[in-house]
Design an enzyme around this catalytic site. Structure first.
Site, PDB file in Angstrom:
ATOM      1  N   LEU A  69     -20.982  -1.492 -60.056  1.00 14.50           N
ATOM      2  CA  LEU A  69     -21.195  -0.046 -59.969  1.00 14.50           C
ATOM      3  C   LEU A  69     -22.146   0.444 -61.042  1.00 14.50           C
ATOM      4  CD1 LEU A  69     -17.417   0.643 -59.460  1.00 14.50           C
ATOM      5  CD2 LEU A  69     -19.183   0.842 -57.693  1.00 14.50           C
ATOM      6  N   THR A 100     -22.746  -2.897 -65.641  1.00 14.97           N
ATOM      7  CA  THR A 100     -23.207  -2.852 -67.031  1.00 14.97           C
ATOM      8  C   THR A 100     -22.721  -1.545 -67.653  1.00 14.97           C
ATOM      9  OG1 THR A 100     -25.178  -4.126 -66.463  1.00 14.97           O
ATOM     10  CG2 THR A 100     -25.236  -2.917 -68.547  1.00 14.97           C
ATOM     11  N   LYS A 175     -23.924  -8.422 -72.762  1.00 14.56           N
ATOM     12  CA  LYS A 175     -24.889  -7.990 -71.729  1.00 14.56           C
ATOM     13  C   LYS A 175     -25.800  -6.881 -72.262  1.00 14.56           C
ATOM     14  CE  LYS A 175     -26.896  -6.520 -67.962  1.00 14.56           C
ATOM     15  NZ  LYS A 175     -28.086  -7.162 -67.408  1.00 14.56           N
ATOM     16  N   LYS A 248     -30.399   4.385 -68.019  1.00 15.72           N
ATOM     17  CA  LYS A 248     -28.930   4.363 -68.143  1.00 15.72           C
ATOM     18  C   LYS A 248     -28.511   3.264 -69.117  1.00 15.72           C
ATOM     19  CE  LYS A 248     -26.422   1.746 -65.873  1.00 15.72           C
ATOM     20  NZ  LYS A 248     -25.651   0.501 -66.068  1.00 15.72           N
TER      21      LYS A 248
END
Ligand SMILES: NC(=O)c1ccc[n+]([C@@H]2O[C@H](COP(=O)([O-])OP(=O)(O)OC[C@H]3O[C@@H](n4cnc5c(N)ncnc54)[C@H](OP(=O)(O)O)[C@@H]3O)[C@@H](O)[C@H]2O)c1
Length: 300
Positions: A69, A100, A175, A248
């Site tokens: 998502l 993420t 990540k 983002k």
């Protein structure tokens, strides 16, 4: 040789979720899908996926539930909504969130899932749509060792390499860290190319030179031809990782940095430049468009 088919649900069949669903169907698993925008499940249904009526229905019918998502708000809606993934009986099931997001989001999610008698591991990934379709992602896993082992056959079908780096939250940190130099690089490449204005070399050759030297990260070996094409005025399609998603990710990194009390001036600068790019209308364009955008904009 194919192992036992697994009962897997994928909630969130955007670009990455759909590519992973295709991969798991090709590996002959029993795949159920659900997406907020139903249109995006059509092609998967044609390839043999069951389309669930609600996230709750998707979760109760599977042993493993993958979520892929956009951000924390999407996780909130998908898991904790009235007909959300955690609304039904999910005791004993294993949730794998691959979005993420920041580590604290995964930790809070793990607590909600555990309270329902189920377990959660996180596995955000490196690699885009192509590697997802081919099972060649890089998985950064956080979670209990026994849960990670339970998920391993599934993760091995999606990833070329799976690294279990610690408890839930560690995968998210890893990540975000991996993506940081990559995202800053797109701006660095745009600026580097502006030094090449006086050199009369074909863009494809220019990018190839970068990719074979310390001037290029691994990404250039795969995305270099697309970047070279944008320098000749072509648009990158289909879009696999767009500028808004980069923004983002950069915002998420800066929020995490602020919570940790660390300074990230380069990251902040990169975000400002990509915010400009979005204002100039390329937010939904592929990340590979950024260096060409900078060359156009930088010359004004
Ligand atoms: N694209 C890449 O190359 C790449 C690579 C590695 C990691 N990632 C990460 O993977 C995640 C997904 O990326 P993507 O490229 O697949 O993005 P995407 O195509 O935009 O898909 C996002 C998914 O999240 C869903 N979603 C968003 N808000 C929601 C909400 N409030 N409630 C329910 N569902 C919601 C979307 O549903 P709708 O379809 O209804 O909007 C869609 O299924 C992101 O965290 C991204 O950072 C992406």
């Amino acid at each position: 040789m194919m192992e036992e088919p697994l009962k897997i649900a994928i909630a969130g069949t955007g670009r990455m979720g759909a590519a992973m669903a295709e991969r798991l169907l090709a590996r002959a698993h029993e795949v159920t899908v659900w997406n907020r925008t139903p249109q995006k499940t059509k092609a998967l249904a044609a390839s043999g996926a069951r389309v669930a009526a609600t996230p709750r229905d998707a979760a109760t019918g599977a042993d493993f539930i993958i979520t892929m998502l956009t951000d924390a708000a999407a996780i909130e809606a998908m898991y904790r909504g009235a007909d959300g993934l955690l609304a039904g009986e999910v005791r004993g099931k294993l949730f794998i969130d691959m979005s993420t997001v920041r580590p604290h989001v995964e930790k809070a999610l793990s607590a909600s899932v555990t309270a329902k008698g189920a377990a959660l591991i996180e596995c955000p990934v490196g690699g885009t749509v192509g590697p997802a379709r081919e099972g060649k992602l890089f998985g950064f896993v956080g979670g209990e060792a026994s849960d990670v082992e339970r998920a391993r056959p599934l993760l091995n079908d999606l990833c070329r390499r799976v690294e279990h780096v610690g408890p839930v939250g560690a995968g998210a940190s890893m990540k975000l860290a991996i993506n940081l130099p990559l995202l800053v690089y797109y701006q660095a490449l745009g600026e580097a190319l502006s030094l090449c204005r006086t050199i009369d070399v074909d863009p494809a050759r220019l990018i190839d030179i970068f990719s074979d030297t310390s001037g290029g990260p691994n990404m250039l070996k795969v995305r270099g031809p697309a970047i070279a094409a944008t320098l000749q005025g072509k648009e990158t399609t289909p879009v696999t990782f767009d500028v808004n998603l980069m923004r983002k990710d950069l915002r998420t990194m800066l929020e995490e940095a602020s919570a940790l009390g660390v300074n990230m001036p380069l990251t902040a600068q990169a975000l400002e430049r990509y915010d400009d790019a979005a204002r100039d209308g390329i937010g939904a364009s592929d990340a590979t468009m950024l260096p060409a955008y900078w060359l156009r904009r930088g010359s004004i």
